[in-house]
Write an enzyme that holds these catalytic residues in place. Structure first.
Site, PDB file in Angstrom:
ATOM      1  N   GLY A 356     127.950 -33.481  38.427  1.00  0.00           N
ATOM      2  CA  GLY A 356     127.363 -34.344  39.446  1.00  0.00           C
ATOM      3  C   GLY A 356     128.245 -34.445  40.666  1.00  0.00           C
ATOM      4  N   PRO A 358     130.728 -36.048  43.625  1.00  0.00           N
ATOM      5  CA  PRO A 358     131.908 -36.916  43.493  1.00  0.00           C
ATOM      6  C   PRO A 358     131.528 -38.395  43.552  1.00  0.00           C
ATOM      7  CG  PRO A 358     132.300 -35.164  45.096  1.00  0.00           C
ATOM      8  CD  PRO A 358     130.846 -35.118  44.770  1.00  0.00           C
ATOM      9  N   SER A 679     115.640 -23.047  49.884  1.00  0.00           N
ATOM     10  CA  SER A 679     114.786 -24.232  49.938  1.00  0.00           C
ATOM     11  C   SER A 679     114.364 -24.596  51.356  1.00  0.00           C
ATOM     12  CB  SER A 679     115.510 -25.432  49.307  1.00  0.00           C
ATOM     13  OG  SER A 679     116.665 -25.752  50.036  1.00  0.00           O
ATOM     14  N   LYS A 722     117.696 -34.791  47.111  1.00  0.00           N
ATOM     15  CA  LYS A 722     117.014 -34.559  48.384  1.00  0.00           C
ATOM     16  C   LYS A 722     116.094 -35.722  48.741  1.00  0.00           C
ATOM     17  CE  LYS A 722     116.988 -29.498  47.907  1.00  0.00           C
ATOM     18  NZ  LYS A 722     116.135 -28.303  47.728  1.00  0.00           N
TER      19      LYS A 722
END
Length: 799
Positions: A356, A358, A679, A722
């Site tokens: 994941g 920081p 993307s 996102k």
């Protein structure tokens, strides 16, 4: 050697202690004014210069009488400016040459240089015989010196021309520049070979003589054996007199500590053997420190010592809930892992990898697991580790040898069953010293780690009861063999609501205590926390939020010391006054609808972010220009979208021949930041369609997805990060690929409740959700007689 004629005037560069041969690449540093002027003159002409060796390398200022006459014509490849006035020159030797006359001495040497090719041997038998003799002499020289690498030997002996073979050997192995100069001055191939043979044989005999002298010196070291015998006699005499013998206390202490350990049979034999060696070594021996360190390691390791495991799942759940807010799926997976460990009465060989951004709590989750199970916790950071010896340790034959990080961690833990955290496993490196990721394969393999061997320890050590946990920021950079042996648990970005709860429950009390303030002496209302979250921090985790709370606590500490203020209430106005103007605001492009500007969504290792894609249409011939430090994947997406618009231009009211009249310029701001990933296809396609048709893009819409040249919207990853980034920026409609609809439950509940989600299968559905009716004044490539026909989009009915 080249036969080209280089007879001409050239700048002359004197070299100190360096002889250059034709076909030789070299670099040298220059700092003398005359040399710098010559280099500059050569660079301004044709890059050619004449490199000549000084007779006395110690001279700073030289005259023509201080230089040899024969040198090498060279071409300057590159000049680098160093600190100060000096430069570093990279050059390549071209041909032998001789100084005919000097025409200039100031500000640099310049003269007429005459070149001539090497006079080759005409007798083929003589040439072959001379080549064989050279190779034999060179191989004998290499064996005598022991300093000539096998790669250089092979490369030198591979040359078929005797003249070039002589140059290669002279340049590579001769130590004295006088010998090199003698070879350089021979323009006749046979004479050059004979001279080199004589030099090689002379040097070989000298090195054999040096080896004989070294052998005689070695014999003299036998005297040290007599000294050892005398010291032992002194030790026995002192012992009989009742005097303390240096080192006996340490020896007995180590012996007692090792006897108290439950060593395996192999380790016990090794310990007894090393103790006997330790007792026999004299004081002052260079072996003593290394041997003592080894015995202390054996005595410090937790052989057979374990802590009692607590696999109470209710207690584990309570500890996780108390120490972490949110992360429900992660907590569930940890509890499941502990349940399996309880049934198997061992960690079971499962390696958990917490991945994941920081600051989302990966390391603290591992600490909570250790707290819940009652195990010792040891953390080691793998960031920047690129030496295999860091994992497996150094062999004891080396000076300064030490155990690897695994054994050192077990020594620190003091038990055979700790929780061992490998932090930043995605930052592992590798170089000529080995691949630490390969060394970790044995550690993570349940079938091998029960007998892990450290190079320093030289004994099998059982790691099967260790609970291994790893962390990483980016899954894609974890070495693939390691990734296959781990089970990945994704820790995603926090929502603003989750950050509020984390700040109130954990961060603020921690900062108050760490700054020496009394509990509840600093009050931060929810309105102030919202202000910190929305306008002073922008991150996936909570580290920056914790720093800002620390800033407020420091302000409160100043008030408590200077004004005697017992309690500080940080209202939003106080926060703005103490921390200054907000660092983050809603982006301006989301306040209105604009032509050719689209909000795209991107995923990074530190969370999601919003990217603004801009497209401009200018008169041209159909060129597509891409700026903004885009990677290859994004460039391919832009070309795919461009091809789709050329194919379907008429459907969107665009002149079908726009690519013959106009150029498209796609730009993503912050060009200094590299951007890449599959993307951004739909975002660039929408921006191009808007710019060409004059249809404005809704400012409250953001999108993500890859596109094919037929207009199909392809699935992407990182949707939670996102969509959270878009929600933070005030986006009210998000367009996602229809293929990602099964990922809907993974999105934040806050996003699903407050944002309209549109799942599109085709670009037509994306355009329907994002584009407004066209503006004729802003449509340079619009075909007026063809109306824009936007179909209805598929809207997520659950939202």
């Amino acid at each position: 050697m080249s036969d080209k004629n280089y007879d001409k005037y050239m700048p002359i560069i004197p070299l100190r202690g360096l002889t250059v041969f034709p076909d030789m690449l070299l670099s040298f540093d220059a700092g003398r004014d005359r040399t710098l002027n010559a280099i500059n003159e050569a660079a301004e002409r044709d890059q050619l210069c004449f490199l000549i060796t000084q007779k006395d390398a110690q001279l700073g200022e030289v005259t023509p009488q201080d230089l040899y006459e024969v040198g090498t014509v060279a071409r300057i490849k590159q000049v680098l400016r160093l600190q100060g006035e000096s430069v570093r020159v990279f050059a390549e030797g071209i041909a032998r040459g001789r100084i005919d006359r000097y025409i200039r001495h100031v500000p640099y040497f310049e003269g007429m240089i005459l070149t001539q090719p090497t006079a080759l041997m005409q007798d083929d038998l003589l040439r072959e015989a001379m080549a064989r003799k050279l190779r034999e002499a060179f191989e004998e020289y290499g064996r005598a010196s022991g300093k000539v690498g096998s790669e250089f030997v092979l490369s030198a002996l591979a040359d078929e021309q005797v003249g070039k073979l002589c140059d290669a050997i002279a340049a590579g192995v001769l130590n004295h520049f006088e010998d090199k100069q003698a070879i350089l001055e021979e323009f006749d191939e046979e004479a050059r070979a004979r001279k080199l043979l004589a030099i090689l044989r002379r040097e070989t005999e000298i090195m054999k003589l040096e080896a004989r002298i070294q052998g005689e010196v070695r014999k003299n070291t036998e005297r040290s054996q007599k000294e050892y015998y005398l010291r032992e006699q002194m030790r026995v005499i002192r012992k009989e007199l009742g005097e303390d013998v240096d080192g006996s206390d340490e020896l007995e202490s180590l012996r007692e500590r090792l006897l108290a350990k439950a060593l395996p049979e192999e380790a016990r034999k090794k310990a007894d053997k090393e103790l006997a060696r330790y007792a026999q070594l004299p004081q002052g021996s260079h072996e003593l420190p290394g041997l003592q360190s080894y015995l202390e390691l054996l005595a410090d390791l937790p052989w057979g010592e374990e802590t009692e495991d607590n696999y109470d799942l209710a207690n584990a759940r309570k500890v996780l809930d108390d120490e972490h807010y949110g992360l429900e799926k992660v907590k569930d997976r940890v509890v499941e892992h502990l349940a399996v460990c309880k049934l198997k009465n061992s960690p079971g060989g499962t390696i958990l990898c917490l991945v994941g951004p920081p600051g989302v709590g990966k390391t603290s989750i591992a600490k909570s697991v250790a707290h819940a199970t009652g195990r010792k916790f040891v953390r080691m950071s793998l960031g920047g580790v690129h030496d295999e010896a860091d994992i497996r340790g150094h062999r004891r034959t080396y000076i300064g040898a030490a155990p690897g990080r695994i054994i050192a961690a077990m020594r620190e833990a003091g038990s055979m069953n700790p929780v061992l955290l490998f932090d930043e496993i995605d930052k592992l490196g590798s170089d000529v010293r080995g691949d630490p990721a390969s060394a970790l394969l044995e550690v993570f393999d349940v079938n091998q780690n029960s007998a892990f061997r450290d190079h320093f320890l030289e004994l099998p050590f059982d790691l099967s009861q260790v609970m291994f946990i790893t962390t990483a920021n980016d899954r894609s950079t974890i070495p693939r063999p390691l990734l296959d042996r781990m089970e990945v648990i994704e820790l995603e970005s926090y929502t603003s609501e989750e950050k509020l709860q984390i700040a109130r429950r954990h961060l603020l009390p921690k900062q108050v205590a760490s700054h020496g303030l009394a509990p509840k002496s600093v009050a931060v209302p929810d309105e102030s926390l919202w202000l910190l979250i929305e306008e002073y921090t922008r991150e996936a985790g909570v580290r920056e939020l914790e720093r800002r709370l620390g800033d407020l606590c420091r302000k409160a500490a100043v008030a408590a010391v200077s004004e005697g203020k017992r309690r500080s209430v940080m209202t939003p106005r106080q926060v703005s006054r103490l921390l200054g103007p907000p660092k983050y605001k809603k982006k301006e492009q989301q306040k209105g609808d604009r032509v050719g500007v689209v909000n795209g969504m991107a995923w990074t290792a530190v969370g999601g972010c919003l990217l603004e894609v801009e497209v401009a249409v200018v008169n041209g011939k159909g060129n597509l220009e891409l700026t903004g430090s885009l990677g290859d994947v994004m460039k391919e997406s832009a070309h795919a979208a461009f091809t789709y618009l050329r194919t379907h231009a008429a459907e969107w009211g665009i002149d079908p021949l726009f690519y013959e009249k106009f150029d498209l310029h796609i730009h993503i701001p912050e060009g200094a930041v590299p951007k890449d990933g599959p993307s951004a296809g739909v975002t660039m396609a929408t921006a191009m369609a808007s710019a060409l048709s004059g249809a404005p893009v809704r400012g409250n819409v953001a999108m993500t997805g890859e596109v094919s040249i037929r207009g199909r919207v392809l699935a992407v990853g990182g949707l939670k990060e996102k969509t959270l980034a878009a929600y933070r920026e005030g986006i009210t409609t998000i367009v996602l690929p229809a293929e990602n609809q099964p990922d809907l439950p993974e999105l934040s509940e806050t996003v699903r409740q407050n944002v309209r989600l549109v799942f599109a299968q085709d670009l037509s559905e994306v355009f329907a959700a994002a584009l407004l009716p066209a503006d004729e004044k802003q449509a340079p490539a619009r075909k007026a007689q063809v109306p824009v026909n936007l179909p209805s989009a598929a809207v997520c009915r659950t939202c």
